[in-house]
Design a protein around this motif. Structure first.
Motif, PDB file in Angstrom:
ATOM      1  N   PHE A 126       3.207  -5.560  -6.660  1.00  0.00           N
ATOM      2  CA  PHE A 126       2.520  -4.323  -7.002  1.00  0.00           C
ATOM      3  C   PHE A 126       2.868  -3.294  -5.932  1.00  0.00           C
ATOM      4  O   PHE A 126       2.547  -3.479  -4.758  1.00  0.00           O
ATOM      5  CB  PHE A 126       1.006  -4.551  -7.062  1.00  0.00           C
ATOM      6  CG  PHE A 126       0.583  -5.507  -8.156  1.00  0.00           C
ATOM      7  CD1 PHE A 126       0.142  -5.027  -9.377  1.00  0.00           C
ATOM      8  CD2 PHE A 126       0.641  -6.871  -7.955  1.00  0.00           C
ATOM      9  CE1 PHE A 126      -0.238  -5.901 -10.395  1.00  0.00           C
ATOM     10  CE2 PHE A 126       0.265  -7.754  -8.961  1.00  0.00           C
ATOM     11  CZ  PHE A 126      -0.177  -7.264 -10.181  1.00  0.00           C
ATOM     12  N   LEU A 127       3.523  -2.222  -6.335  1.00  0.00           N
ATOM     13  CA  LEU A 127       4.016  -1.217  -5.400  1.00  0.00           C
ATOM     14  C   LEU A 127       3.266   0.088  -5.618  1.00  0.00           C
ATOM     15  O   LEU A 127       3.321   0.671  -6.704  1.00  0.00           O
ATOM     16  CB  LEU A 127       5.516  -0.996  -5.589  1.00  0.00           C
ATOM     17  CG  LEU A 127       6.407  -2.249  -5.633  1.00  0.00           C
ATOM     18  CD1 LEU A 127       7.861  -1.849  -5.825  1.00  0.00           C
ATOM     19  CD2 LEU A 127       6.231  -3.091  -4.385  1.00  0.00           C
ATOM     20  N   ASP A 128       2.583   0.546  -4.584  1.00  0.00           N
ATOM     21  CA  ASP A 128       1.795   1.774  -4.669  1.00  0.00           C
ATOM     22  C   ASP A 128       2.593   2.915  -4.035  1.00  0.00           C
ATOM     23  O   ASP A 128       2.793   2.949  -2.821  1.00  0.00           O
ATOM     24  CB  ASP A 128       0.462   1.570  -3.935  1.00  0.00           C
ATOM     25  CG  ASP A 128      -0.597   2.588  -4.352  1.00  0.00           C
ATOM     26  OD1 ASP A 128      -0.242   3.563  -5.033  1.00  0.00           O
ATOM     27  OD2 ASP A 128      -1.771   2.398  -3.974  1.00  0.00           O
ATOM     28  N   GLU A 129       3.080   3.813  -4.847  1.00  0.00           N
ATOM     29  CA  GLU A 129       3.888   4.959  -4.393  1.00  0.00           C
ATOM     30  C   GLU A 129       5.060   4.511  -3.509  1.00  0.00           C
ATOM     31  O   GLU A 129       5.193   4.943  -2.351  1.00  0.00           O
ATOM     32  CB  GLU A 129       3.017   5.963  -3.641  1.00  0.00           C
ATOM     33  CG  GLU A 129       1.930   6.607  -4.471  1.00  0.00           C
ATOM     34  CD  GLU A 129       2.468   7.603  -5.491  1.00  0.00           C
ATOM     35  OE1 GLU A 129       3.657   7.961  -5.411  1.00  0.00           O
ATOM     36  OE2 GLU A 129       1.695   8.010  -6.368  1.00  0.00           O
ATOM     37  N   PRO A 130       5.957   3.670  -4.026  1.00  0.00           N
ATOM     38  CA  PRO A 130       7.040   3.140  -3.184  1.00  0.00           C
ATOM     39  C   PRO A 130       8.047   4.185  -2.717  1.00  0.00           C
ATOM     40  O   PRO A 130       8.774   3.957  -1.752  1.00  0.00           O
ATOM     41  CB  PRO A 130       7.718   2.111  -4.102  1.00  0.00           C
ATOM     42  CG  PRO A 130       7.397   2.581  -5.488  1.00  0.00           C
ATOM     43  CD  PRO A 130       6.013   3.149  -5.396  1.00  0.00           C
ATOM     44  N   LEU A 131       8.110   5.327  -3.386  1.00  0.00           N
ATOM     45  CA  LEU A 131       9.080   6.355  -2.996  1.00  0.00           C
ATOM     46  C   LEU A 131       8.523   7.347  -1.978  1.00  0.00           C
ATOM     47  O   LEU A 131       9.203   8.329  -1.638  1.00  0.00           O
ATOM     48  CB  LEU A 131       9.562   7.125  -4.232  1.00  0.00           C
ATOM     49  CG  LEU A 131      10.247   6.304  -5.335  1.00  0.00           C
ATOM     50  CD1 LEU A 131      10.821   7.229  -6.398  1.00  0.00           C
ATOM     51  CD2 LEU A 131      11.321   5.393  -4.772  1.00  0.00           C
ATOM     52  N   SER A 132       7.311   7.102  -1.486  1.00  0.00           N
ATOM     53  CA  SER A 132       6.718   8.001  -0.492  1.00  0.00           C
ATOM     54  C   SER A 132       7.652   8.188   0.702  1.00  0.00           C
ATOM     55  O   SER A 132       8.190   7.210   1.231  1.00  0.00           O
ATOM     56  CB  SER A 132       5.380   7.441   0.005  1.00  0.00           C
ATOM     57  OG  SER A 132       4.439   7.387  -1.040  1.00  0.00           O
ATOM     58  N   PHE A 133       7.845   9.422   1.103  1.00  0.00           N
ATOM     59  CA  PHE A 133       8.638   9.805   2.281  1.00  0.00           C
ATOM     60  C   PHE A 133      10.148   9.659   2.090  1.00  0.00           C
ATOM     61  O   PHE A 133      10.909   9.940   3.015  1.00  0.00           O
ATOM     62  CB  PHE A 133       8.230   8.994   3.526  1.00  0.00           C
ATOM     63  CG  PHE A 133       6.764   8.953   3.796  1.00  0.00           C
ATOM     64  CD1 PHE A 133       6.090  10.092   4.191  1.00  0.00           C
ATOM     65  CD2 PHE A 133       6.043   7.778   3.646  1.00  0.00           C
ATOM     66  CE1 PHE A 133       4.728  10.068   4.440  1.00  0.00           C
ATOM     67  CE2 PHE A 133       4.670   7.744   3.890  1.00  0.00           C
ATOM     68  CZ  PHE A 133       4.023   8.891   4.286  1.00  0.00           C
TER      69      PHE A 133
ATOM     70  N   PRO B 243       0.823  -1.224   0.000  1.00  0.00           N
ATOM     71  CA  PRO B 243       0.000   0.000   0.000  1.00  0.00           C
ATOM     72  C   PRO B 243       0.852   1.267   0.000  1.00  0.00           C
ATOM     73  O   PRO B 243       2.061   1.229   0.248  1.00  0.00           O
ATOM     74  CB  PRO B 243      -0.807  -0.131   1.300  1.00  0.00           C
ATOM     75  CG  PRO B 243      -0.741  -1.566   1.671  1.00  0.00           C
ATOM     76  CD  PRO B 243       0.583  -2.058   1.183  1.00  0.00           C
ATOM     77  N   ALA B 244       0.181   2.376  -0.242  1.00  0.00           N
ATOM     78  CA  ALA B 244       0.881   3.652  -0.387  1.00  0.00           C
ATOM     79  C   ALA B 244       1.166   4.346   0.934  1.00  0.00           C
ATOM     80  O   ALA B 244       1.787   5.395   0.950  1.00  0.00           O
ATOM     81  CB  ALA B 244       0.068   4.586  -1.286  1.00  0.00           C
ATOM     82  N   ASN B 245       0.707   3.789   2.054  1.00  0.00           N
ATOM     83  CA  ASN B 245       0.951   4.470   3.325  1.00  0.00           C
ATOM     84  C   ASN B 245       1.660   3.538   4.299  1.00  0.00           C
ATOM     85  O   ASN B 245       1.763   2.332   4.074  1.00  0.00           O
ATOM     86  CB  ASN B 245      -0.373   4.950   3.948  1.00  0.00           C
ATOM     87  CG  ASN B 245      -1.425   3.869   3.970  1.00  0.00           C
ATOM     88  OD1 ASN B 245      -1.137   2.723   4.307  1.00  0.00           O
ATOM     89  ND2 ASN B 245      -2.652   4.216   3.613  1.00  0.00           N
ATOM     90  N   ASN B 246       2.211   4.098   5.369  1.00  0.00           N
ATOM     91  CA  ASN B 246       2.880   3.302   6.407  1.00  0.00           C
ATOM     92  C   ASN B 246       1.826   2.598   7.262  1.00  0.00           C
ATOM     93  O   ASN B 246       1.408   3.091   8.308  1.00  0.00           O
ATOM     94  CB  ASN B 246       3.743   4.212   7.286  1.00  0.00           C
ATOM     95  CG  ASN B 246       4.974   4.752   6.575  1.00  0.00           C
ATOM     96  OD1 ASN B 246       5.592   5.665   7.048  1.00  0.00           O
ATOM     97  ND2 ASN B 246       5.322   4.184   5.442  1.00  0.00           N
ATOM     98  N   TRP B 247       1.404   1.430   6.804  1.00  0.00           N
ATOM     99  CA  TRP B 247       0.240   0.753   7.368  1.00  0.00           C
ATOM    100  C   TRP B 247       0.586  -0.192   8.519  1.00  0.00           C
ATOM    101  O   TRP B 247      -0.304  -0.768   9.120  1.00  0.00           O
ATOM    102  CB  TRP B 247      -0.453  -0.047   6.266  1.00  0.00           C
ATOM    103  CG  TRP B 247       0.495  -0.894   5.458  1.00  0.00           C
ATOM    104  CD1 TRP B 247       1.245  -0.496   4.393  1.00  0.00           C
ATOM    105  CD2 TRP B 247       0.828  -2.265   5.674  1.00  0.00           C
ATOM    106  NE1 TRP B 247       2.021  -1.515   3.915  1.00  0.00           N
ATOM    107  CE2 TRP B 247       1.779  -2.619   4.684  1.00  0.00           C
ATOM    108  CE3 TRP B 247       0.413  -3.217   6.594  1.00  0.00           C
ATOM    109  CZ2 TRP B 247       2.332  -3.896   4.605  1.00  0.00           C
ATOM    110  CZ3 TRP B 247       0.952  -4.487   6.509  1.00  0.00           C
ATOM    111  CH2 TRP B 247       1.895  -4.813   5.520  1.00  0.00           C
ATOM    112  N   ILE B 248       1.856  -0.348   8.857  1.00  0.00           N
ATOM    113  CA  ILE B 248       2.262  -1.282   9.905  1.00  0.00           C
ATOM    114  C   ILE B 248       2.098  -0.639  11.283  1.00  0.00           C
ATOM    115  O   ILE B 248       2.360   0.542  11.479  1.00  0.00           O
ATOM    116  CB  ILE B 248       3.728  -1.710   9.699  1.00  0.00           C
ATOM    117  CG1 ILE B 248       3.878  -2.487   8.387  1.00  0.00           C
ATOM    118  CG2 ILE B 248       4.205  -2.556  10.858  1.00  0.00           C
ATOM    119  CD1 ILE B 248       3.210  -3.826   8.380  1.00  0.00           C
ATOM    120  N   HIS B 249       1.652  -1.439  12.266  1.00  0.00           N
ATOM    121  CA  HIS B 249       1.432  -0.955  13.631  1.00  0.00           C
ATOM    122  C   HIS B 249       2.724  -0.389  14.209  1.00  0.00           C
ATOM    123  O   HIS B 249       3.781  -1.022  14.148  1.00  0.00           O
ATOM    124  CB  HIS B 249       0.932  -2.103  14.513  1.00  0.00           C
ATOM    125  CG  HIS B 249       0.266  -1.632  15.779  1.00  0.00           C
ATOM    126  ND1 HIS B 249       0.981  -1.117  16.836  1.00  0.00           N
ATOM    127  CD2 HIS B 249      -1.037  -1.587  16.143  1.00  0.00           C
ATOM    128  CE1 HIS B 249       0.149  -0.787  17.812  1.00  0.00           C
ATOM    129  NE2 HIS B 249      -1.084  -1.059  17.415  1.00  0.00           N
TER     130      HIS B 249
END
Length: 245
Positions: free
Chosen positions: A140-147, A71-77
């Motif tokens: 499938f990589l959604d916005e992998p360069l985010s941050f 996913p495109a966001n930091n979804w890990i706890h």
């Protein structure tokens, strides 16, 4: 390269949504494919559907069953430690692959830190380490360069190209058009108006009128005088003379 195809495919973020994205029957043709388009064009919906994380509104996706979606966001706890994140991906922390990835992203010293202690960019690096150590033949990589800082783009690109040589394939959505050109993606899809407006070789698509109209700019690809890699030159789309391609 693993096979993946689709037929009669219509994607929608949820059953109640009025938005849908239709694809002509086709197949993944190249190991490195970029998905670009304005906000709301359906990039995430398409990646989720092709990766099997979202059921299509209609139609089917055929081919390899093991597919990975980041996913495109930091979804890990955030209470997890970085090494525990890698273990969620079934990553062997003692493997050469994981050690090399940690070294390239310069995060070895943070391996046992809690995610809450790390920056968004550092968390993204660990997620990428996990994905890139996964054995799935298609990712499938959604916005992998985010941050990430800009120079990490070249590192991620180099890793993708090396892994392609082992038979893996990547479908990547991004807003970083310069990175797509610089990284020499095999193919680029342009999304808009609920459909794939254009697709083909990256250098060709980026100089086609369709992409320029979609993003409202004029573009030209040349060689970067500093490192000879492809360089995307952009200018605001107005009534002035078009750049000579």
């Amino acid at each position: 390269m693993s096979s993946l195809s689709w037929s009669g495919l219509v994607c929608s973020p949820d059953p109640s949504s009025s938005f849908h994205l239709s694809l002509r029957d086709g197949a993944l043709q190249h190991p490195l494919t970029a998905i670009v388009g304005p906000n709301g064009a359906g990039k995430t919906t398409l990646l989720k559907t092709l990766s099997g994380h979202l059921a299509p509104k209609s139609g089917q996706v055929h081919g390899v069953k093991k597919r990975f979606y980041l996913p495109a966001n930091n979804w890990i706890h955030s209470d997890l430690r970085a090494n525990e994140v890698l273990e969620l991906f079934s990553a062997n922390l003692n493997s050469t692959t994981v050690k090399d990835l940690l070294k390239q992203f310069q995060i070895e010293k943070s391996l046992h830190s809690r995610l809450s202690e790390l920056s968004s960019g550092e968390r993204q690096k660990f997620l990428l380490c996990g994905v890139l150590s996964d054995s799935s033949p298609i990712c499938f990589l959604d916005e992998p360069l985010s941050f990430l800082e800009w120079q990490l783009g070249d590192i991620v690109s180099d890793i993708l190209h090396r892994q392609i040589k082992t038979g893996k394939s990547f479908v990547v959505s991004t807003h970083d058009l310069q990175w797509v050109v610089r990284s020499s993606f095999d193919e680029t899809w342009v999304l808009g108006n609920g459909q794939v407006l254009d697709q083909g070789g990256t250098s060709t698509v980026f100089q086609n009128a369709i992409l320029q109209q979609t993003f409202k700019f004029r573009s030209k690809i040349t060689d970067n005088p500093l490192d000879a890699k492809p360089l995307l030159i952009l200018a605001e789309n107005d009534n002035r003379k078009k750049i000579d391609n």
